[in-house]
Design a protein around this motif. Structure first.
Motif, PDB file in Angstrom:
ATOM      1  N   PHE A 169       3.433   9.160  11.732  1.00  0.00           N
ATOM      2  CA  PHE A 169       2.564   8.696  12.817  1.00  0.00           C
ATOM      3  C   PHE A 169       1.200   8.254  12.300  1.00  0.00           C
ATOM      4  O   PHE A 169       0.615   7.305  12.814  1.00  0.00           O
ATOM      5  CB  PHE A 169       2.422   9.770  13.899  1.00  0.00           C
ATOM      6  CG  PHE A 169       3.663   9.931  14.740  1.00  0.00           C
ATOM      7  CD1 PHE A 169       4.306   8.834  15.289  1.00  0.00           C
ATOM      8  CD2 PHE A 169       4.190  11.178  14.978  1.00  0.00           C
ATOM      9  CE1 PHE A 169       5.453   8.966  16.056  1.00  0.00           C
ATOM     10  CE2 PHE A 169       5.342  11.336  15.752  1.00  0.00           C
ATOM     11  CZ  PHE A 169       5.974  10.225  16.290  1.00  0.00           C
ATOM     12  N   ASP A 170       0.684   8.902  11.259  1.00  0.00           N
ATOM     13  CA  ASP A 170      -0.614   8.531  10.692  1.00  0.00           C
ATOM     14  C   ASP A 170      -0.559   7.219   9.914  1.00  0.00           C
ATOM     15  O   ASP A 170      -1.412   6.354  10.071  1.00  0.00           O
ATOM     16  CB  ASP A 170      -1.137   9.626   9.747  1.00  0.00           C
ATOM     17  CG  ASP A 170      -1.570  10.882  10.469  1.00  0.00           C
ATOM     18  OD1 ASP A 170      -1.705  10.853  11.712  1.00  0.00           O
ATOM     19  OD2 ASP A 170      -1.771  11.903   9.777  1.00  0.00           O
ATOM     20  N   VAL A 171       0.428   7.083   9.052  1.00  0.00           N
ATOM     21  CA  VAL A 171       0.508   5.942   8.132  1.00  0.00           C
ATOM     22  C   VAL A 171       1.163   4.725   8.792  1.00  0.00           C
ATOM     23  O   VAL A 171       0.834   3.590   8.466  1.00  0.00           O
ATOM     24  CB  VAL A 171       1.261   6.346   6.842  1.00  0.00           C
ATOM     25  CG1 VAL A 171       1.474   5.166   5.924  1.00  0.00           C
ATOM     26  CG2 VAL A 171       0.522   7.475   6.133  1.00  0.00           C
TER      27      VAL A 171
ATOM     28  N   LEU B 268       0.878  -1.169   0.000  1.00  0.00           N
ATOM     29  CA  LEU B 268       0.000   0.000   0.000  1.00  0.00           C
ATOM     30  C   LEU B 268       0.913   1.216   0.000  1.00  0.00           C
ATOM     31  O   LEU B 268       1.797   1.327   0.849  1.00  0.00           O
ATOM     32  CB  LEU B 268      -0.894   0.026   1.246  1.00  0.00           C
ATOM     33  CG  LEU B 268      -1.747   1.281   1.397  1.00  0.00           C
ATOM     34  CD1 LEU B 268      -2.860   1.274   0.344  1.00  0.00           C
ATOM     35  CD2 LEU B 268      -2.335   1.360   2.782  1.00  0.00           C
ATOM     36  N   ILE B 269       0.711   2.106  -0.971  1.00  0.00           N
ATOM     37  CA  ILE B 269       1.543   3.312  -1.035  1.00  0.00           C
ATOM     38  C   ILE B 269       0.669   4.526  -0.767  1.00  0.00           C
ATOM     39  O   ILE B 269      -0.404   4.676  -1.336  1.00  0.00           O
ATOM     40  CB  ILE B 269       2.299   3.423  -2.385  1.00  0.00           C
ATOM     41  CG1 ILE B 269       3.299   4.580  -2.344  1.00  0.00           C
ATOM     42  CG2 ILE B 269       1.356   3.504  -3.554  1.00  0.00           C
ATOM     43  CD1 ILE B 269       4.323   4.551  -3.465  1.00  0.00           C
ATOM     44  N   GLU B 270       1.127   5.363   0.153  1.00  0.00           N
ATOM     45  CA  GLU B 270       0.466   6.624   0.463  1.00  0.00           C
ATOM     46  C   GLU B 270       1.481   7.729   0.217  1.00  0.00           C
ATOM     47  O   GLU B 270       2.678   7.536   0.446  1.00  0.00           O
ATOM     48  CB  GLU B 270       0.005   6.661   1.915  1.00  0.00           C
ATOM     49  CG  GLU B 270      -1.113   5.687   2.179  1.00  0.00           C
ATOM     50  CD  GLU B 270      -2.083   6.197   3.215  1.00  0.00           C
ATOM     51  OE1 GLU B 270      -2.164   7.422   3.430  1.00  0.00           O
ATOM     52  OE2 GLU B 270      -2.742   5.357   3.824  1.00  0.00           O
ATOM     53  N   SER B 271       1.000   8.872  -0.235  1.00  0.00           N
ATOM     54  CA  SER B 271       1.921   9.965  -0.540  1.00  0.00           C
ATOM     55  C   SER B 271       1.502  11.246   0.155  1.00  0.00           C
ATOM     56  O   SER B 271       0.325  11.466   0.438  1.00  0.00           O
ATOM     57  CB  SER B 271       1.997  10.185  -2.049  1.00  0.00           C
ATOM     58  OG  SER B 271       0.744  10.587  -2.558  1.00  0.00           O
ATOM     59  N   ARG B 272       2.500  12.063   0.416  1.00  0.00           N
ATOM     60  CA  ARG B 272       2.314  13.419   0.933  1.00  0.00           C
ATOM     61  C   ARG B 272       3.246  14.305   0.142  1.00  0.00           C
ATOM     62  O   ARG B 272       4.442  14.023   0.038  1.00  0.00           O
ATOM     63  CB  ARG B 272       2.652  13.525   2.421  1.00  0.00           C
ATOM     64  CG  ARG B 272       1.879  12.591   3.337  1.00  0.00           C
ATOM     65  CD  ARG B 272       0.418  12.955   3.435  1.00  0.00           C
ATOM     66  NE  ARG B 272      -0.274  12.208   4.469  1.00  0.00           N
ATOM     67  CZ  ARG B 272      -0.763  10.990   4.344  1.00  0.00           C
ATOM     68  NH1 ARG B 272      -0.622  10.330   3.217  1.00  0.00           N
ATOM     69  NH2 ARG B 272      -1.402  10.396   5.341  1.00  0.00           N
ATOM     70  N   GLU B 273       2.699  15.374  -0.423  1.00  0.00           N
ATOM     71  CA  GLU B 273       3.488  16.270  -1.263  1.00  0.00           C
ATOM     72  C   GLU B 273       3.729  17.598  -0.548  1.00  0.00           C
ATOM     73  O   GLU B 273       3.010  17.952   0.377  1.00  0.00           O
ATOM     74  CB  GLU B 273       2.765  16.524  -2.596  1.00  0.00           C
ATOM     75  CG  GLU B 273       2.569  15.268  -3.440  1.00  0.00           C
ATOM     76  CD  GLU B 273       1.404  14.394  -3.007  1.00  0.00           C
ATOM     77  OE1 GLU B 273       0.443  14.917  -2.391  1.00  0.00           O
ATOM     78  OE2 GLU B 273       1.456  13.185  -3.256  1.00  0.00           O
ATOM     79  N   CYS B 274       4.729  18.323  -1.038  1.00  0.00           N
ATOM     80  CA  CYS B 274       5.056  19.660  -0.518  1.00  0.00           C
ATOM     81  C   CYS B 274       5.242  19.636   1.004  1.00  0.00           C
ATOM     82  O   CYS B 274       4.761  20.518   1.717  1.00  0.00           O
ATOM     83  CB  CYS B 274       3.973  20.676  -0.895  1.00  0.00           C
ATOM     84  SG  CYS B 274       3.574  20.735  -2.639  1.00  0.00           S
TER      85      CYS B 274
END
Length: 144
Positions: free
Chosen positions: A62-64, A45-51
């Protein structure tokens, strides 16, 4: 949807407005595509956060609760990773700061990939707490 057997990957990007464009969305797209083509795709499972800003990195981890953290962006020849500040410009993060964060989350993070110039300095600091860390020794070419 995530299940407990999936390997969670957190893909973080920062491309401050006062730096050269890197096309980091393309890198994320390519990674997602390769995972989708894999016979093992259901295991990831891939989650991303940008900027991302410094606080965003901490919150996202902490969330993921990822097993793998992949950062793509700029790095300096002194080993700083370039995140963004509130104005979207460079917020340098020294190796000791990231290493201290990874010390706190070493219970679930076991691999860190730093796709940024001169990130081997960061990698050497982080590897004190995380078993597998990849960093770049020199400047790397832009994705165009």
């Amino acid at each position: 949807m995530c299940n407990d057997n999936q390997i969670r990957i957190l893909f973080l990007t920062a491309e401050p407005s006062d730096t050269a464009r890197l096309r980091l969305g393309r890198e994320l797209r390519d990674i997602r595509e390769k995972l989708q083509l894999s016979e093992q795709r259901e295991n990831f499972l891939i989650e991303s956060r940008e900027c991302v800003r410094p606080g965003d990195v901490t919150q996202a981890i902490f969330d993921v609760k990822p097993q793998i953290v992949h950062f793509s962006g700029h790095g300096t020849n002194t080993g700083d990773i370039c995140l963004e500040n509130e104005l979207g410009t460079i917020q340098p993060v020294p190796p000791g700061a990231l290493a201290a964060l990874f010390r706190l989350v070493a219970v679930h993070v076991n691999c860190v990939v730093l796709n940024a110039c001169y990130s081997d300095i960061q990698a050497e600091a982080i590897v004190q707490h995380i078993s597998f860390v990849i960093g770049m020794k020199t400047a790397i070419g832009e994705l165009v």
